[in-house]
Design a protein around this motif. Sequence first.
Motif, PDB file in Angstrom:
ATOM      1  N   LEU A   4      -4.548   0.445  -1.891  1.00 14.59           N
ATOM      2  CA  LEU A   4      -3.581  -0.093  -0.944  1.00 14.59           C
ATOM      3  C   LEU A   4      -3.804  -1.586  -0.729  1.00 14.59           C
ATOM      4  CD1 LEU A   4      -1.271   0.289   1.023  1.00 14.59           C
ATOM      5  CD2 LEU A   4      -2.918   1.006   2.756  1.00 14.59           C
ATOM      6  N   TYR A 169       6.222  -0.009  -6.366  1.00 16.18           N
ATOM      7  CA  TYR A 169       6.790  -0.429  -5.088  1.00 16.18           C
ATOM      8  C   TYR A 169       8.313  -0.300  -5.092  1.00 16.18           C
ATOM      9  CZ  TYR A 169       7.047  -4.828  -7.810  1.00 16.18           C
ATOM     10  OH  TYR A 169       7.264  -5.767  -8.788  1.00 16.18           O
ATOM     11  N   LEU A 191      -0.696   3.581  -6.218  1.00 15.16           N
ATOM     12  CA  LEU A 191       0.016   3.383  -4.958  1.00 15.16           C
ATOM     13  C   LEU A 191       1.491   3.646  -5.163  1.00 15.16           C
ATOM     14  CD1 LEU A 191       0.198   2.193  -1.987  1.00 15.16           C
ATOM     15  CD2 LEU A 191       0.739   0.014  -3.103  1.00 15.16           C
ATOM     16  N   THR A 193       4.752   2.908  -2.699  1.00 20.58           N
ATOM     17  CA  THR A 193       5.157   2.326  -1.419  1.00 20.58           C
ATOM     18  C   THR A 193       6.648   2.077  -1.403  1.00 20.58           C
ATOM     19  OG1 THR A 193       4.851   0.473   0.127  1.00 20.58           O
ATOM     20  CG2 THR A 193       4.620  -0.023  -2.225  1.00 20.58           C
ATOM     21  N   TYR A 201       3.362  -5.891  -0.486  1.00 24.15           N
ATOM     22  CA  TYR A 201       2.045  -5.596   0.082  1.00 24.15           C
ATOM     23  C   TYR A 201       1.827  -6.274   1.429  1.00 24.15           C
ATOM     24  CZ  TYR A 201       1.574  -4.459  -4.866  1.00 24.15           C
ATOM     25  OH  TYR A 201       1.787  -3.958  -6.136  1.00 24.15           O
ATOM     26  N   ILE A 204       2.092  -1.855   5.211  1.00 26.91           N
ATOM     27  CA  ILE A 204       1.633  -0.605   4.616  1.00 26.91           C
ATOM     28  C   ILE A 204       2.833   0.319   4.429  1.00 26.91           C
ATOM     29  CG2 ILE A 204      -0.676  -0.765   5.588  1.00 26.91           C
ATOM     30  CD1 ILE A 204       0.140   1.214   7.729  1.00 26.91           C
ATOM     31  N   PRO A 205       2.740   1.272   3.507  1.00 31.64           N
ATOM     32  CA  PRO A 205       3.859   2.193   3.289  1.00 31.64           C
ATOM     33  C   PRO A 205       4.261   2.906   4.579  1.00 31.64           C
ATOM     34  CG  PRO A 205       2.220   2.435   1.561  1.00 31.64           C
ATOM     35  CD  PRO A 205       1.616   1.531   2.598  1.00 31.64           C
TER      36      PRO A 205
END
Length: 215
Positions: A4, A169, A191, A193, A201, A204-205
Amino acid sequence: MMLLPLYVHPLVDPDAWESLCRSTERPTTIVNVHNGPGGAGRDEVYAVATARLHRSGVRMLGYVDLDYGNRANGEVWCDIVGWAQYPVGGIFFDQVPADAAGLAYVTQVVRAVRGSVVLNPGTRCLPGYADLADVVCTFEGSWESYVDAPPAYGLPDGRDWPNAAHLVYGVPTERVGTATALLLSRAPHGLVTDLPAPLPYEGIPTVVRERAAAR
């Protein structure tokens, strides 16, 4: 393992940092003061925030940019040493070269690390890179590029290396479960997200934040 990247300052989004303290998922969090540990000495706000994550059992890695092999070794080593001011357990090297020319360079800089090493070329790289790190990020990109044009993986079953990670992402919220299952079918780390480019970034998700809020 969930990787993360958390590139938002604790004063800008304190709830993101607080959510990680409460989260049961305990992702390996990549902290980044200013494209590294910061050139102006220790950031006391980061010192307090990272100490709190450490007390909560969150494992952290410090961010170091390799600029695809263009940074001088001395600059990189200064960044590695700079992370000793914070309770990180290793280094996340970003913008890592992926070709034969960069392999000797990366071999040198990882020797300075005490702790875990994660390399992020963000694409498929020579197998020699996998031997230098605990985890190698062989994909970094949008959900659209991940689902529609996945990279070619070298193992017979279609999976990536045993220590590979994928960073995906811009996943629509309703597709997070699907995206997570797809990632885990390809690589053991990474990750998923919903946060989009160009700054996926800086936070946070949503799913991590919501689960922490529900505790």
